[in-house]
Every structure is written in C-alpha cells, then in structure tokens.
Design a protein around this motif. Structure first.
Motif, PDB file in Angstrom:
ATOM      1  N   LEU A  49       0.850  -1.195   0.000  1.00 45.15           N
ATOM      2  CA  LEU A  49       0.000   0.000   0.000  1.00 45.15           C
ATOM      3  C   LEU A  49       0.883   1.242   0.000  1.00 45.15           C
ATOM      4  CD1 LEU A  49      -2.690  -1.200   2.539  1.00 45.15           C
ATOM      5  CD2 LEU A  49      -2.873  -1.111   0.047  1.00 45.15           C
ATOM      6  N   GLY A  50       0.446   2.261  -0.709  1.00 52.51           N
ATOM      7  CA  GLY A  50       1.237   3.468  -0.848  1.00 52.51           C
ATOM      8  C   GLY A  50       2.176   3.426  -2.039  1.00 52.51           C
ATOM      9  N   SER A  51       2.104   2.331  -2.808  1.00 52.04           N
ATOM     10  CA  SER A  51       2.965   2.216  -3.989  1.00 52.04           C
ATOM     11  C   SER A  51       2.135   1.832  -5.210  1.00 52.04           C
ATOM     12  CB  SER A  51       4.056   1.165  -3.759  1.00 52.04           C
ATOM     13  OG  SER A  51       3.509  -0.138  -3.832  1.00 52.04           O
ATOM     14  N   ASP A  61     -14.582 -18.233   1.227  1.00 50.38           N
ATOM     15  CA  ASP A  61     -15.139 -19.593   1.171  1.00 50.38           C
ATOM     16  C   ASP A  61     -14.262 -20.538   0.358  1.00 50.38           C
ATOM     17  OD1 ASP A  61     -17.293 -19.031   2.804  1.00 50.38           O
ATOM     18  OD2 ASP A  61     -18.638 -18.575   1.127  1.00 50.38           O
ATOM     19  N   GLY A  62     -12.952 -20.409   0.502  1.00 53.56           N
ATOM     20  CA  GLY A  62     -12.017 -21.302  -0.166  1.00 53.56           C
ATOM     21  C   GLY A  62     -11.611 -20.883  -1.569  1.00 53.56           C
ATOM     22  N   ALA A  63     -12.313 -19.925  -2.162  1.00 50.67           N
ATOM     23  CA  ALA A  63     -11.961 -19.437  -3.501  1.00 50.67           C
ATOM     24  C   ALA A  63     -11.005 -18.258  -3.354  1.00 50.67           C
ATOM     25  CB  ALA A  63     -13.216 -19.016  -4.260  1.00 50.67           C
ATOM     26  N   ARG A  64      -9.900 -18.307  -4.080  1.00 52.66           N
ATOM     27  CA  ARG A  64      -8.883 -17.255  -3.991  1.00 52.66           C
ATOM     28  C   ARG A  64      -8.919 -16.376  -5.226  1.00 52.66           C
ATOM     29  NH1 ARG A  64      -3.834 -20.855  -1.762  1.00 52.66           N
ATOM     30  NH2 ARG A  64      -4.877 -21.459   0.169  1.00 52.66           N
ATOM     31  N   ARG A  65      -8.625 -15.097  -5.007  1.00 50.39           N
ATOM     32  CA  ARG A  65      -8.506 -14.167  -6.134  1.00 50.39           C
ATOM     33  C   ARG A  65      -7.538 -13.054  -5.761  1.00 50.39           C
ATOM     34  NH1 ARG A  65     -14.122 -12.838  -4.630  1.00 50.39           N
ATOM     35  NH2 ARG A  65     -14.094 -10.889  -3.493  1.00 50.39           N
ATOM     36  N   ALA A  66      -6.993 -12.437  -6.801  1.00 54.08           N
ATOM     37  CA  ALA A  66      -6.090 -11.295  -6.630  1.00 54.08           C
ATOM     38  C   ALA A  66      -6.776 -10.064  -7.199  1.00 54.08           C
ATOM     39  CB  ALA A  66      -4.779 -11.548  -7.347  1.00 54.08           C
ATOM     40  N   VAL A  67      -6.547  -8.923  -6.543  1.00 55.71           N
ATOM     41  CA  VAL A  67      -7.147  -7.654  -6.959  1.00 55.71           C
ATOM     42  C   VAL A  67      -6.034  -6.613  -7.015  1.00 55.71           C
ATOM     43  CG1 VAL A  67      -8.837  -5.873  -6.393  1.00 55.71           C
ATOM     44  CG2 VAL A  67      -9.306  -8.254  -5.777  1.00 55.71           C
ATOM     45  N   ASP A  68      -5.877  -5.961  -8.168  1.00 59.75           N
ATOM     46  CA  ASP A  68      -4.932  -4.852  -8.265  1.00 59.75           C
ATOM     47  C   ASP A  68      -5.546  -3.625  -7.600  1.00 59.75           C
ATOM     48  OD1 ASP A  68      -2.927  -6.192  -9.672  1.00 59.75           O
ATOM     49  OD2 ASP A  68      -3.899  -5.794 -11.590  1.00 59.75           O
ATOM     50  N   LEU A  69      -4.752  -2.912  -6.831  1.00 58.15           N
ATOM     51  CA  LEU A  69      -5.189  -1.677  -6.182  1.00 58.15           C
ATOM     52  C   LEU A  69      -4.461  -0.528  -6.885  1.00 58.15           C
ATOM     53  CD1 LEU A  69      -5.007  -2.894  -2.470  1.00 58.15           C
ATOM     54  CD2 LEU A  69      -6.997  -2.874  -3.987  1.00 58.15           C
ATOM     55  N   GLY A  71      -4.634   2.670  -7.175  1.00 56.26           N
ATOM     56  CA  GLY A  71      -4.205   3.856  -6.450  1.00 56.26           C
ATOM     57  C   GLY A  71      -3.305   3.544  -5.262  1.00 56.26           C
ATOM     58  N   GLY A  72      -3.265   2.279  -4.864  1.00 61.22           N
ATOM     59  CA  GLY A  72      -2.399   1.857  -3.778  1.00 61.22           C
ATOM     60  C   GLY A  72      -2.798   2.363  -2.402  1.00 61.22           C
ATOM     61  N   SER A  73      -4.075   2.727  -2.223  1.00 59.30           N
ATOM     62  CA  SER A  73      -4.485   3.357  -0.966  1.00 59.30           C
ATOM     63  C   SER A  73      -5.123   2.373   0.016  1.00 59.30           C
ATOM     64  CB  SER A  73      -5.480   4.490  -1.244  1.00 59.30           C
ATOM     65  OG  SER A  73      -6.715   3.955  -1.667  1.00 59.30           O
ATOM     66  N   TYR A  74      -5.101   2.763   1.281  1.00 53.37           N
ATOM     67  CA  TYR A  74      -5.808   2.002   2.299  1.00 53.37           C
ATOM     68  C   TYR A  74      -7.307   2.009   2.014  1.00 53.37           C
ATOM     69  CZ  TYR A  74      -1.782   1.281   5.296  1.00 53.37           C
ATOM     70  OH  TYR A  74      -0.577   0.859   5.787  1.00 53.37           O
ATOM     71  N   ALA A  75      -7.834   3.121   1.488  1.00 54.08           N
ATOM     72  CA  ALA A  75      -9.266   3.199   1.164  1.00 54.08           C
ATOM     73  C   ALA A  75      -9.645   2.119   0.155  1.00 54.08           C
ATOM     74  CB  ALA A  75      -9.615   4.584   0.631  1.00 54.08           C
ATOM     75  N   GLU A  76      -8.801   1.898  -0.846  1.00 53.04           N
ATOM     76  CA  GLU A  76      -9.066   0.838  -1.822  1.00 53.04           C
ATOM     77  C   GLU A  76      -9.026  -0.536  -1.161  1.00 53.04           C
ATOM     78  OE1 GLU A  76      -7.428   1.497  -6.107  1.00 53.04           O
ATOM     79  OE2 GLU A  76      -5.981   2.286  -4.636  1.00 53.04           O
ATOM     80  N   ALA A  77      -8.071  -0.737  -0.275  1.00 48.62           N
ATOM     81  CA  ALA A  77      -7.967  -2.022   0.419  1.00 48.62           C
ATOM     82  C   ALA A  77      -9.222  -2.280   1.248  1.00 48.62           C
ATOM     83  CB  ALA A  77      -6.721  -2.036   1.309  1.00 48.62           C
ATOM     84  N   PHE A  78      -9.683  -1.268   1.975  1.00 52.40           N
ATOM     85  CA  PHE A  78     -10.888  -1.450   2.790  1.00 52.40           C
ATOM     86  C   PHE A  78     -12.130  -1.612   1.923  1.00 52.40           C
ATOM     87  CE2 PHE A  78      -8.138   0.266   6.163  1.00 52.40           C
ATOM     88  CZ  PHE A  78      -8.290  -0.779   7.072  1.00 52.40           C
ATOM     89  N   ALA A  79     -12.146  -1.027   0.727  1.00 50.87           N
ATOM     90  CA  ALA A  79     -13.267  -1.227  -0.198  1.00 50.87           C
ATOM     91  C   ALA A  79     -13.320  -2.687  -0.661  1.00 50.87           C
ATOM     92  CB  ALA A  79     -13.154  -0.283  -1.384  1.00 50.87           C
ATOM     93  N   VAL A  80     -12.166  -3.309  -0.868  1.00 47.25           N
ATOM     94  CA  VAL A  80     -12.117  -4.722  -1.236  1.00 47.25           C
ATOM     95  C   VAL A  80     -12.678  -5.570  -0.095  1.00 47.25           C
ATOM     96  CG1 VAL A  80     -10.548  -6.666  -1.687  1.00 47.25           C
ATOM     97  CG2 VAL A  80     -10.242  -4.502  -2.895  1.00 47.25           C
ATOM     98  N   ILE A  81     -12.276  -5.259   1.133  1.00 47.33           N
ATOM     99  CA  ILE A  81     -12.779  -5.999   2.299  1.00 47.33           C
ATOM    100  C   ILE A  81     -14.286  -5.815   2.426  1.00 47.33           C
ATOM    101  CG2 ILE A  81     -12.683  -6.197   4.813  1.00 47.33           C
ATOM    102  CD1 ILE A  81      -9.709  -5.207   4.551  1.00 47.33           C
ATOM    103  N   ALA A  82     -14.769  -4.576   2.297  1.00 46.34           N
ATOM    104  CA  ALA A  82     -16.207  -4.306   2.398  1.00 46.34           C
ATOM    105  C   ALA A  82     -16.977  -5.050   1.310  1.00 46.34           C
ATOM    106  CB  ALA A  82     -16.463  -2.802   2.308  1.00 46.34           C
ATOM    107  N   GLY A  83     -16.429  -5.098   0.102  1.00 48.32           N
ATOM    108  CA  GLY A  83     -17.083  -5.825  -0.982  1.00 48.32           C
ATOM    109  C   GLY A  83     -17.202  -7.309  -0.683  1.00 48.32           C
ATOM    110  N   ALA A  84     -16.166  -7.887  -0.095  1.00 45.62           N
ATOM    111  CA  ALA A  84     -16.211  -9.305   0.275  1.00 45.62           C
ATOM    112  C   ALA A  84     -17.244  -9.542   1.378  1.00 45.62           C
ATOM    113  CB  ALA A  84     -14.829  -9.775   0.715  1.00 45.62           C
TER     114      ALA A  84
END
Length: 95
Positions: A49-51, A61-69, A71-84
């Motif tokens: 984060l920050g880069s 539920d056992g399914a894995r995925r990768a998400v590019d962030l 903007g590299g921000s904490y806000a984006e990271a928390f948006a991914v968590i909220a979406g899950a």
C-alpha cells in the motif's frame, strides 16, 4: 466481485462473527472468524500500500482471487474488504 449470490454467512451455535484487522505501515491483513465454531469465511492481505504495485489477495469460502489496487491506498484495500463482506451478506453486521 462475483455476480453469483452467496448464502448469508451464519455462525454456529448462535455465535457472532468477528472481523480481525491487522494494519501495518504498508499492508492490511484481515479475517472474518466465527469464534465459537472456529470457521474462517474470509481472509486476505493487501500489500505494498502506498505504492504503484499495491494489490490484495482475498480468500472467500475457499476461492482465492487477486485484486490490483491501482491507487495503492488504504481506502481501496478497505473497499475490497467491504465488498467481500457484502458478498457474504454480513457487512451490515460489522460496525
């Protein structure tokens, strides 16, 4: 996020979900736990984060995925968590 609806997450024995967050200087680790039943429905790591190379790994539920962030921000990271949490149908239960 997936378009398929998931059944709402339920805890064993009428328990409660606990969202665990570990925020560092450039990362966020997270997990959604059923403390009584020992079940983990969601876990992951947002890192760099920050880069420009920031990304998140999510296991739902056992399914894995990768998400590019992009903007590299904490806000984006928390948006991914909220979406899950939305996918599990438990976001409204997390304060």
């Amino acid at each position: 996020m997936s378009g398929a609806a998931r059944p709402r997450a339920h805890c064993q024995n009428g328990g409660m979900w606990t969202l665990v967050l570990n925020c560092g200087s450039s990362s966020v680790k997270f997990a959604l736990l059923d403390v009584q039943g020992g079940q983990v429905r969601l876990s992951g790591l947002a890192e760099r984060l920050g880069s420009a190379g920031a990304s998140a790994r999510v296991e739902l539920d056992g399914a894995r995925r990768a998400v590019d962030l992009a903007g590299g921000s904490y806000a984006e990271a928390f948006a991914v968590i909220a979406g899950a949490l939305d996918e599990l149908g438990v976001r409204a239960q997390v304060g």
